[in-house]
Design a protein around this motif. Structure first.
Motif, short mmCIF file in Angstrom:
data_model
loop_
_atom_site.label_atom_id
_atom_site.label_comp_id
_atom_site.label_asym_id
_atom_site.label_seq_id
_atom_site.Cartn_x
_atom_site.Cartn_y
_atom_site.Cartn_z
N GLU A 290 0.83 -1.21 0.00
CA GLU A 290 0.00 0.00 0.00
C GLU A 290 0.87 1.26 0.00
N HIS A 291 1.95 1.22 0.77
CA HIS A 291 2.88 2.36 0.80
C HIS A 291 3.48 2.57 -0.59
N ASN A 292 3.85 1.49 -1.24
CA ASN A 292 4.40 1.57 -2.58
C ASN A 292 3.39 2.21 -3.54
N LEU A 293 2.12 1.81 -3.42
CA LEU A 293 1.09 2.35 -4.30
C LEU A 293 0.87 3.84 -4.08
N HIS A 294 0.95 4.27 -2.83
CA HIS A 294 0.84 5.71 -2.54
C HIS A 294 1.98 6.48 -3.22
N ARG A 295 3.17 5.92 -3.17
CA ARG A 295 4.33 6.56 -3.79
C ARG A 295 4.20 6.56 -5.31
N GLN A 296 3.63 5.49 -5.87
CA GLN A 296 3.37 5.46 -7.31
C GLN A 296 2.45 6.61 -7.71
N THR A 297 1.41 6.81 -6.92
CA THR A 297 0.43 7.87 -7.21
C THR A 297 1.10 9.24 -7.18
N LEU A 298 1.93 9.48 -6.18
CA LEU A 298 2.64 10.76 -6.08
C LEU A 298 3.58 10.96 -7.27
#
Length: 228
Positions: free
Chosen positions: A114-122
Motif C-alpha cells: 500500500e505504501h508503494n502504491l501511494h508513492r506510485q500515485t505521487l
C-alpha cells in the motif's frame, strides 16, 4: 550515460555497470544503434575493461545489445517478437507468484504494498516517469518476496528488459501511469481479500497491457523497432 552514476561497494563492479547501462538503454537515454565503447566506459568508471566486457555480455543476454566481433557492441532495436515472448513468460511466472502470495500475505506485507502504491500515485501526479517505473518494478519485486520466491525476480528482470523499453515509450496516452496504478490496486485488493483467483485475473489483465500497447508504440517510434 548519466554523470550521477558512481560505483559503490554494494555489488560487484560488472553488475553495477550492467545496471547503469541497462537503465540508460531502457529509458531511451542511449538510443538504438549506439556504439558502446569498452574503453570509454572503463575510463568513465576508472576500472579495467574486463568488468565492462562482462556487463556487455549480460546486456546481450537480456536482448539489449549485440556484440559483433571486430566491430563493437551496439544497442539493439526493440524486437516485438522478443517483447511478446517475454510477456508470455513473465505472465506465467507472475500468475503463479500472486496465487501463492494471496495465501500467505501478512498485514505488514500489505502495508508495504500500500505504501508503494501511494508513492506510485505521487510520482504519477508529479510526472516523475523514471520514479514511477522504479516503483512499478518495486511493486512486482515485493510480490516475489511475499511469495517467498525472490529468485523469480532475477528471471523476470532479465526477460523483461526489452519489455521495459516499450513500457517507457508507452507511458503517455497509450498506457498512462494512472491506468497502471488502477491495475496495481486491483491486484492489491485481491491479495488483501486473500483471493488467489482474483489475484491471478488481475495480474493477467495487467500484463496483457503490453499486447495492446506494442503496435501503437511501434508505429509511433519506427526507428526504435526491428522490421519483423
Amino acid at each position: 550515460m548519466s554523470e550521477s552514476y558512481n560505483l559503490t561497494n554494494s555489488l560487484p563492479v560488472n553488475q553495477q555497470i550492467y545496471h547503469f547501462l541497462r537503465k540508460d538503454i531502457v529509458d531511451c537515454t542511449i538510443p538504438p544503434g549506439t556504439l558502446l565503447s569498452e574503453k570509454e566506459i572503463s575510463t568513465r568508471f576508472c576500472v579495467s575493461r574486463q568488468p565492462v566486457r562482462e556487463a556487455f555480455i549480460k546486456l546481450a543476454e537480456a536482448g539489449l545489445v549485440q556484440i559483433l566481433p571486430q566491430r563493437g557492441t551496439f544497442v539493439m532495436k526493440i524486437s516485438a517478437k522478443r517483447v511478446a515472448d517475454g510477456r508470455f513468460i513473465r505472465q506465467a511466472l507472475e500468475c503463479a507468484i500472486v496465487r501463492r502470495a494471496a495465501t500467505s500475505i501478512t498485514p505488514e506485507q500489505l502495508l508495504a504494498l500500500e505504501h508503494n502504491l501511494h508513492r506510485q500515485t505521487l510520482a504519477a501526479q508529479n510526472n516523475q516517469i523514471r520514479e514511477f517505473l522504479a516503483l512499478d518494478d518495486e511493486f512486482h519485486y515485493l510480490l516475489t518476496q511475499i511469495a517467498n520466491c525472490t529468485l523469480a525476480w532475477e528471471t523476470i528482470e532479465t526477460i523483461k528488459a526489452t519489455m521495459d523499453r516499450v513500457r517507457f515509450l508507452s507511458l503517455s496516452e497509450v498506457s498512462p501511469p494512472e491506468s497502471l496504478i488502477e491495475q496495481h490496486y486491483l491486484i492489491f485488493e485481491a491479495l488483501k481479500g486473500r483471493d488467489p483467483d482474483a489475484a491471478e485475473r488481475a495480474i493477467h489483465e495487467h500484463l496483457q497491457e503490453m499486447i495492446y500497447s506494442i503496435t501503437p508504440i511501434a508505429l509511433q517510434n519506427t526507428d526504435w523497432f526491428e522490421a519483423e
